[in-house]
Design a protein around this motif. Structure first.
Motif, PDB file in Angstrom:
ATOM      1  N   ASN A 257     -30.781 -37.615  22.693  1.00  0.00           N
ATOM      2  CA  ASN A 257     -29.460 -37.172  23.134  1.00  0.00           C
ATOM      3  C   ASN A 257     -29.022 -37.878  24.414  1.00  0.00           C
ATOM      4  OD1 ASN A 257     -28.299 -35.437  21.267  1.00  0.00           O
ATOM      5  ND2 ASN A 257     -29.462 -33.672  21.976  1.00  0.00           N
ATOM      6  N   LEU A 258     -29.961 -38.504  25.120  1.00  0.00           N
ATOM      7  CA  LEU A 258     -29.604 -39.250  26.322  1.00  0.00           C
ATOM      8  C   LEU A 258     -28.827 -40.513  25.998  1.00  0.00           C
ATOM      9  CD1 LEU A 258     -32.898 -38.892  28.402  1.00  0.00           C
ATOM     10  CD2 LEU A 258     -30.764 -37.609  28.659  1.00  0.00           C
ATOM     11  N   TYR A 259     -29.005 -41.034  24.770  1.00  0.00           N
ATOM     12  CA  TYR A 259     -28.233 -42.230  24.385  1.00  0.00           C
ATOM     13  C   TYR A 259     -27.434 -42.024  23.113  1.00  0.00           C
ATOM     14  CZ  TYR A 259     -32.864 -43.013  22.156  1.00  0.00           C
ATOM     15  OH  TYR A 259     -34.060 -42.873  21.502  1.00  0.00           O
ATOM     16  N   ARG A 260     -27.339 -40.789  22.658  1.00  0.00           N
ATOM     17  CA  ARG A 260     -26.498 -40.490  21.488  1.00  0.00           C
ATOM     18  C   ARG A 260     -25.044 -40.414  21.928  1.00  0.00           C
ATOM     19  NH1 ARG A 260     -26.771 -34.836  18.031  1.00  0.00           N
ATOM     20  NH2 ARG A 260     -25.805 -35.566  16.103  1.00  0.00           N
ATOM     21  N   PRO A 261     -24.119 -41.091  21.244  1.00  0.00           N
ATOM     22  CA  PRO A 261     -22.705 -41.033  21.620  1.00  0.00           C
ATOM     23  C   PRO A 261     -22.136 -39.619  21.494  1.00  0.00           C
ATOM     24  CG  PRO A 261     -23.114 -42.837  20.092  1.00  0.00           C
ATOM     25  CD  PRO A 261     -24.358 -42.004  20.107  1.00  0.00           C
ATOM     26  N   LEU A 262     -21.115 -39.334  22.277  1.00  0.00           N
ATOM     27  CA  LEU A 262     -20.331 -38.097  22.212  1.00  0.00           C
ATOM     28  C   LEU A 262     -21.066 -36.870  22.728  1.00  0.00           C
ATOM     29  CD1 LEU A 262     -18.654 -38.563  18.680  1.00  0.00           C
ATOM     30  CD2 LEU A 262     -17.839 -39.338  20.925  1.00  0.00           C
ATOM     31  N   ILE A 263     -22.236 -37.049  23.352  1.00  0.00           N
ATOM     32  CA  ILE A 263     -22.932 -35.920  23.966  1.00  0.00           C
ATOM     33  C   ILE A 263     -22.389 -35.747  25.382  1.00  0.00           C
ATOM     34  CG2 ILE A 263     -25.150 -35.003  24.731  1.00  0.00           C
ATOM     35  CD1 ILE A 263     -24.819 -35.097  21.710  1.00  0.00           C
ATOM     36  N   PRO A 264     -21.797 -34.596  25.706  1.00  0.00           N
ATOM     37  CA  PRO A 264     -21.216 -34.399  27.044  1.00  0.00           C
ATOM     38  C   PRO A 264     -22.293 -34.479  28.127  1.00  0.00           C
ATOM     39  CG  PRO A 264     -20.460 -32.709  25.503  1.00  0.00           C
ATOM     40  CD  PRO A 264     -21.569 -33.441  24.821  1.00  0.00           C
ATOM     41  N   PRO A 265     -21.944 -34.999  29.292  1.00  0.00           N
ATOM     42  CA  PRO A 265     -22.925 -35.140  30.379  1.00  0.00           C
ATOM     43  C   PRO A 265     -23.701 -33.865  30.713  1.00  0.00           C
ATOM     44  CG  PRO A 265     -20.956 -36.377  30.902  1.00  0.00           C
ATOM     45  CD  PRO A 265     -20.647 -35.605  29.642  1.00  0.00           C
ATOM     46  N   PRO A 266     -23.067 -32.670  30.749  1.00  0.00           N
ATOM     47  CA  PRO A 266     -23.868 -31.473  31.056  1.00  0.00           C
ATOM     48  C   PRO A 266     -25.000 -31.246  30.060  1.00  0.00           C
ATOM     49  CG  PRO A 266     -21.538 -30.981  31.301  1.00  0.00           C
ATOM     50  CD  PRO A 266     -21.631 -32.339  30.653  1.00  0.00           C
ATOM     51  N   LEU A 267     -24.788 -31.603  28.791  1.00  0.00           N
ATOM     52  CA  LEU A 267     -25.835 -31.422  27.799  1.00  0.00           C
ATOM     53  C   LEU A 267     -26.948 -32.452  27.972  1.00  0.00           C
ATOM     54  CD1 LEU A 267     -24.095 -30.341  24.482  1.00  0.00           C
ATOM     55  CD2 LEU A 267     -24.717 -29.025  26.503  1.00  0.00           C
ATOM     56  N   LYS A 268     -26.605 -33.625  28.480  1.00  0.00           N
ATOM     57  CA  LYS A 268     -27.648 -34.609  28.776  1.00  0.00           C
ATOM     58  C   LYS A 268     -28.547 -34.095  29.904  1.00  0.00           C
ATOM     59  CE  LYS A 268     -24.932 -38.659  27.325  1.00  0.00           C
ATOM     60  NZ  LYS A 268     -25.786 -39.197  26.259  1.00  0.00           N
ATOM     61  N   VAL A 269     -27.937 -33.495  30.923  1.00  0.00           N
ATOM     62  CA  VAL A 269     -28.714 -32.933  32.031  1.00  0.00           C
ATOM     63  C   VAL A 269     -29.575 -31.772  31.533  1.00  0.00           C
ATOM     64  CG1 VAL A 269     -28.577 -31.779  34.272  1.00  0.00           C
ATOM     65  CG2 VAL A 269     -27.036 -33.678  33.755  1.00  0.00           C
ATOM     66  N   MET A 270     -29.024 -30.951  30.652  1.00  0.00           N
ATOM     67  CA  MET A 270     -29.797 -29.859  30.071  1.00  0.00           C
ATOM     68  C   MET A 270     -30.988 -30.415  29.291  1.00  0.00           C
ATOM     69  SD  MET A 270     -28.448 -26.738  27.660  1.00  0.00           S
ATOM     70  CE  MET A 270     -27.114 -26.398  28.787  1.00  0.00           C
TER      71      MET A 270
ATOM     72  N   GLN B 276     -25.941 -47.878  30.464  1.00  0.00           N
ATOM     73  CA  GLN B 276     -25.774 -46.434  30.608  1.00  0.00           C
ATOM     74  C   GLN B 276     -26.917 -45.690  29.934  1.00  0.00           C
ATOM     75  OE1 GLN B 276     -21.807 -44.275  30.462  1.00  0.00           O
ATOM     76  NE2 GLN B 276     -22.609 -43.742  28.448  1.00  0.00           N
ATOM     77  N   ASP B 277     -27.302 -46.149  28.729  1.00  0.00           N
ATOM     78  CA  ASP B 277     -28.430 -45.530  28.029  1.00  0.00           C
ATOM     79  C   ASP B 277     -29.686 -45.588  28.889  1.00  0.00           C
ATOM     80  OD1 ASP B 277     -26.793 -45.156  25.825  1.00  0.00           O
ATOM     81  OD2 ASP B 277     -27.485 -46.962  24.791  1.00  0.00           O
ATOM     82  N   LYS B 278     -29.968 -46.764  29.425  1.00  0.00           N
ATOM     83  CA  LYS B 278     -31.197 -46.955  30.196  1.00  0.00           C
ATOM     84  C   LYS B 278     -31.169 -46.149  31.504  1.00  0.00           C
ATOM     85  CE  LYS B 278     -30.894 -51.519  29.681  1.00  0.00           C
ATOM     86  NZ  LYS B 278     -31.201 -52.976  29.713  1.00  0.00           N
ATOM     87  N   GLU B 279     -29.999 -46.010  32.088  1.00  0.00           N
ATOM     88  CA  GLU B 279     -29.906 -45.226  33.319  1.00  0.00           C
ATOM     89  C   GLU B 279     -30.232 -43.759  33.059  1.00  0.00           C
ATOM     90  OE1 GLU B 279     -26.033 -45.976  34.841  1.00  0.00           O
ATOM     91  OE2 GLU B 279     -26.506 -48.021  35.496  1.00  0.00           O
ATOM     92  N   TYR B 280     -29.731 -43.221  31.939  1.00  0.00           N
ATOM     93  CA  TYR B 280     -30.058 -41.825  31.596  1.00  0.00           C
ATOM     94  C   TYR B 280     -31.545 -41.670  31.324  1.00  0.00           C
ATOM     95  CZ  TYR B 280     -25.470 -39.552  31.361  1.00  0.00           C
ATOM     96  OH  TYR B 280     -24.272 -38.965  31.679  1.00  0.00           O
ATOM     97  N   LEU B 281     -32.128 -42.608  30.586  1.00  0.00           N
ATOM     98  CA  LEU B 281     -33.559 -42.537  30.288  1.00  0.00           C
ATOM     99  C   LEU B 281     -34.382 -42.637  31.571  1.00  0.00           C
ATOM    100  CD1 LEU B 281     -33.661 -44.784  27.103  1.00  0.00           C
ATOM    101  CD2 LEU B 281     -34.214 -42.342  27.178  1.00  0.00           C
ATOM    102  N   ALA B 282     -33.953 -43.492  32.467  1.00  0.00           N
ATOM    103  CA  ALA B 282     -34.685 -43.683  33.724  1.00  0.00           C
ATOM    104  C   ALA B 282     -34.693 -42.413  34.565  1.00  0.00           C
ATOM    105  CB  ALA B 282     -34.076 -44.844  34.517  1.00  0.00           C
TER     106      ALA B 282
END
Length: 404
Positions: free
Chosen positions: A223-236, A323-329
């Protein structure tokens, strides 16, 4: 099912999007022992009267979990019938037979008990019943005993007569209610929770339980690199990732702790928070590979994540967008690990951490263990990506070769 083409940079990284709940979800009740109070509450809320209990053979025959659920339904005069022949990956034969039992018993709700297979089978049954009855909507109450998180999506995967994985999706298919009662997981077999003698059964249940925890981790990561996932859900998802890393080993060390199991159920919920999407699709490459491997070679969903997640994250260090890699990092911060100094290095460190977690849980395995022929690798890669001309086809072939 298709995956995102991670070799292509998205034109914009501006924060924009939409969030909505699934159309059907009315409530989630959680807490040890909650099934006895939640079922009457949800029956009243949904206006239903008679349930088909849908589950698998092992859970039905070798544990007391299904009997407890049946007893709760009988106490409110809401029990119709039980179908316990739902097998791994939800074969279509079981779905057809269960549909007949549902109709013959005059049921108007399915209570699924178990892992992803009963939950997905319930969605498929309701999908086909809706087609037969001109769109009439019937609900599902999901009582998961693993961490697969299938209950939070609108889609269902099942296996057709040819052995291929098929997907159906609709906003009406998401469970209308979910009960997270950790006490019911105590009888879950162990690879199924993270997944003959009594000891052998308990070991198998533990493996099953723990392996589904890696499946939940797969949700968090993809979900960190899945499109259309809102940022709050990535943090969750990042928070859930941290909890899974913490509590899965603790649950392995103390498998009788209801408190730890309840925390893991909440982490599973957070890993795939209900989201209103117009169409169901695999989250990312790890899930897409898992769908193809699981259906074709009878590999449990949790085990496919144990095989594919770490290598896919390693590949993302190369092919992911910035952007994907930044979320994963960012995951390293949540795991209380220092940065390596580069984004790509941090992604590789996450991959190594996932691989180590799988090993620490005793879940390391190979495609050889599941008798997957090496000659099948190009076919698996092609089926996953849709074509051999996909830009990352050679890299996926190499990834699969590394799983032996």
């Amino acid at each position: 099912m298709s995956i995102v083409d991670y070799s292509v940079e998205y034109p914009s990284t501006e924060l924009q999007g939409f969030y909505g709940w699934t159309d059907t979800l009315r409530g989630i009740q959680y807490g040890p022992g909650s099934v006895s109070t939640a079922l009457p509450k949800f029956f009243k809320l949904l206006g239903v009267s008679k349930a088909l209990v849908l589950t698998g053979k092992s859970l039905y025959e070798k544990t007391d979990v299904v009997k407890k659920v049946e007893g709760c339904l009988q106490a409110i005069d809401g029990y119709g019938a039980t179908f316990h022949q739902i097998a791994q990956h939800s074969p279509i034969a079981g779905i057809r037979e269960a549909s007949k039992v549902f109709t013959d018993a005059g049921c108007d709700v399915i209570v699924s008990v178990g892992g992803g297979s009963p939950v997905d089978a319930a969605k498929a049954i309701l999908y086909y019943l809706q087609q037969e009855r001109g769109g009439e909507t019937m609900p599902q109450i999901a009582i998961p005993t693993t961490l697969s998180a299938a209950e939070y999506s609108i889609g269902a995967g099942y296996t057709d007569d040819s052995g291929k994985k098929v997907a159906v999706s609709s906003q009406k298919l998401a469970p209308a209610a979910i009960i997270l009662d950790a006490e019911l997981t105590l009888a879950t077999p162990e690879n199924l929770w993270y997944h003959i003698s009594s000891i052998a059964l308990q070991h198998r249940l533990m493996i099953y339980r723990l392996s589904t925890g890696i499946r939940a981790l797969d949700h968090c990561v993809e979900n960190l690199y899945r499109p259309l996932i809102p940022p709050p859900l990535k943090v969750m998802g990042l928070s859930a990732l941290a909890d899974l890393f913490k509590y899965l080993p603790e649950s392995k060390a103390d498998p009788t702790s209801v408190e730890i199991r309840q925390k893991l159920q909440i982490a599973s919920w957070m890993s795939l928070w209900p989201l209103k999407l117009e169409k169901y699709s695999a989250l990312g490459l790890s899930h897409s590979l898992g769908h193809k491997l699981g259906a074709a070679y009878s590999i449990p969903h949790g085990i496919t994540s144990c095989l594919t997640l770490a290598p896919v994250v390693e590949l993302m260090a190369e092919i992911g967008t910035e952007q994907d890699k930044e979320y994963l990092a960012k995951a390293l911060f949540y795991l209380h690990k220092p940065s390596t100094g580069t984004v790509e290095g941090d992604v590789l460190e996450l991959s190594a951490s996932i691989k180590q977690l799988v090993a620490d849980l005793g879940l390391s395995t190979t495609l050889t263990d599941y008798n997957v022929p090496r000659d099948d690798i190009p076919t698996i890669a092609r089926n996953t990506l849709g074509t051999e001309t996909h830009p990352v086809f050679p890299k996926v072939v190499k990834l699969l070769e590394g799983l032996y």
